[in-house]
Design an enzyme around this catalytic site. Structure first.
Site, mmCIF file in Angstrom:
data_model
loop_
_atom_site.group_PDB
_atom_site.id
_atom_site.type_symbol
_atom_site.label_atom_id
_atom_site.label_comp_id
_atom_site.label_asym_id
_atom_site.label_seq_id
_atom_site.Cartn_x
_atom_site.Cartn_y
_atom_site.Cartn_z
ATOM 1 N N CYS A 79 0.838 -1.210 0.000
ATOM 2 C CA CYS A 79 0.000 0.000 0.000
ATOM 3 C C CYS A 79 0.869 1.255 0.000
ATOM 4 O O CYS A 79 1.678 1.469 0.907
ATOM 5 C CB CYS A 79 -0.923 -0.052 1.221
ATOM 6 S SG CYS A 79 -1.491 1.545 1.810
ATOM 7 N N CYS A 123 -12.420 -25.465 35.978
ATOM 8 C CA CYS A 123 -11.032 -25.342 35.490
ATOM 9 C C CYS A 123 -10.674 -23.883 35.233
ATOM 10 O O CYS A 123 -11.332 -23.195 34.442
ATOM 11 C CB CYS A 123 -10.895 -26.189 34.225
ATOM 12 S SG CYS A 123 -9.614 -25.681 33.089
ATOM 13 N N CYS A 125 -9.800 -23.020 31.647
ATOM 14 C CA CYS A 125 -11.011 -22.968 30.819
ATOM 15 C C CYS A 125 -11.693 -21.607 30.951
ATOM 16 O O CYS A 125 -12.196 -21.041 29.974
ATOM 17 C CB CYS A 125 -11.989 -24.072 31.216
ATOM 18 S SG CYS A 125 -11.306 -25.750 31.118
ATOM 19 N N CYS A 136 0.551 3.468 3.039
ATOM 20 C CA CYS A 136 1.235 2.866 4.197
ATOM 21 C C CYS A 136 2.735 3.123 4.116
ATOM 22 O O CYS A 136 3.391 3.425 5.131
ATOM 23 C CB CYS A 136 0.975 1.363 4.247
ATOM 24 S SG CYS A 136 -0.767 0.895 4.270
#
Length: 428
Positions: free
Chosen positions: A41, A173, A176, A44
């Site tokens: 780009c 847990c 988790c 950019c």
């Protein structure tokens, strides 16, 4: 033609990717300005030196980061990046970044960062905003995580044509619980980006012990990948939403069909195929009278195999018959000899590279591999604009014909109509 990163470890700009984004940005107490960019780009490339200056000026005060969104499409999709460069400000609520709307000079960027920092400090003083942290669903919703049970698992997962990432968890847990917001955010992003072709599910293994036993679950959380007709495999990636999304998109592209190899029949075919792709691979195949249908199909088979091999790149694949698109051939410097020929075009930069090796899977693979890592010589396409594309009839899949004209043999392909003398000269 394939540019390398605009930033290096020598800069004060912090390079971000799916593996470090959650740790560096989302879980950080710092204010971040993050640029999503593509190496090809032009805007950019112009911003890069200003972004580096701003990063140096703000060192130790505000974090300045950059993401190659062309390479890390999962992160770009997660934050709905539609154009480059896009700058996001990750402030008090890291899960709801704001779009930076200021100027692109280093001074403007520093001013914008300091204004955002003042706002963040005022909010903290008034108790409106805590530190960033990783709490909350982060743009994801548990509604997009499919709850799987002993009763619905086979029908939902095993009988499905979709790819599934399934988490086996236990409510008590801790790991988790940490994964839950990441899994939810990833589920939402993956559902959107794969149009539901890759799905995320969760099994409470303490309740549905039949499933847990069937798949030999020994610890929590365990994530497995299910593809129709295949044995499940263990997910080995990271546990951030970025890592999960990236793996899901890899699975999606593995499962997706290869891009079509299209004949250039008109300008629309070329535009649609090339403008949506970083690279457009174009073959100019010999005239049908030189190869016959079987010869042409063998060349097309090579191209289809390579399109399959490189399908994750999302490149465009096109072909034309020698002489059908003379302006295109001229702009690539092919013109009139050396068929079959192949070029890879970057239409955004109007640059191309020519295949110098053999028109074979080995030769084309070597050619494209060199381009993928930024090597190989490139040239500017013609006058810097796309050449005129002529409308032609599609190849009918048959051998060509030879007609008689003024007592001589004259090659007539499926698409040729006798026209000007100059056309005859080109095609004889």
């Amino acid at each position: 033609m394939v540019c390398s990163s605009l930033y290096s470890s020598n800069d004060d700009v912090i390079e971000l990717n799916p593996s470090n984004f959650n740790r560096e940005v989302i879980q950080s107490d710092s204010l971040w300005l993050v640029e999503f960019y593509a190496p090809w780009c032009g805007h950019c490339q112009s911003l890069a030196p200003e972004w580096k200056k701003a990063a140096t000026a703000l060192k130790g005060i505000v974090k300045i980061g950059a993401i190659d969104a062309d390479q890390h499409k999962s992160l770009a999709g997660q934050y709905s990046i539609r154009g480059f460069p896009t700058i996001k400000i990750f402030g008090g609520n890291k899960n709801k970044p704001e779009e930076y709307q200021g100027g692109r000079s280093s001074q403007a960027i520093v001013d914008g960062a300091m204004n955002a920092l003042r706002t963040l400090v005022k909010d903290r003083l008034s108790g409106k905003s805590g530190s960033g942290g990783s709490g909350g669903s982060g743009g994801g919703s548990k509604k997009d995580v499919v709850e799987l049970t002993d009763d619905n698992f086979d029908k939902m997962v095993l009988d499905s044509d979709d790819v599934w990432l399934v988490e086996f968890f236990a409510p008590w847990c801790g790991h988790c619980k940490n994964l839950e917001p990441e899994w939810a955010a990833a589920a939402t992003a993956v559902k959107e980006q794969t149009k539901g072709k890759v799905r995320l599910g969760a099994v409470d293994a303490t309740v549905h012990q039949g499933l847990s036993s069937r798949y030999g679950i020994r610890g929590f959380p365990t994530i497995k990948v299910f593809r129709k007709g295949e044995e499940p495999e263990d997910y080995q990636g990271g546990r951030s939403r970025g890592d999960i999304i990236e793996r899901a998109l890899d699975l999606f592209s593995d499962n997706a069909p290869a891009p079509e190899v299209l004949e250039i029949l008109n300008e629309d075919v070329l535009k649609k195929t090339c403008e949506d792709s970083q690279l457009c691979v174009i073959a100019v195949l010999p005239h049908i009278l030189d190869t016959g249908a079987s010869g042409r199909n063998s060349y097309l088979e090579v191209m289809m195999n390579m399109a399959e091999k490189y399908k994750k790149k999302m490149w465009g694949w096109l072909w034309t018959e020698a002489g059908a698109q003379m302006d295109l051939e001229a702009s690539l410097g092919i013109g009139g000899f050396g068929y079959p020929a192949m070029a890879a075009i970057n239409t955004r930069k109007m640059k191309f590279a020519l295949l110098r090796g053999s028109f074979s899977e080995t030769g084309i693979h070597e050619f494209l591999r060199e381009l993928s890592v930024g090597r190989g010589s490139t040239s500017t396409l013609g006058s810097g604009t796309m050449p005129k594309i002529h409308s032609v009839d599609a190849w009918d899949g048959k051998d060509g014909q030879v007609s008689r004209l003024y007592g001589r043999d004259f090659p007539i392909s499926h698409r040729q109509v006798l026209g000007s003398a100059s056309t005859h000269t080109q095609r004889i």
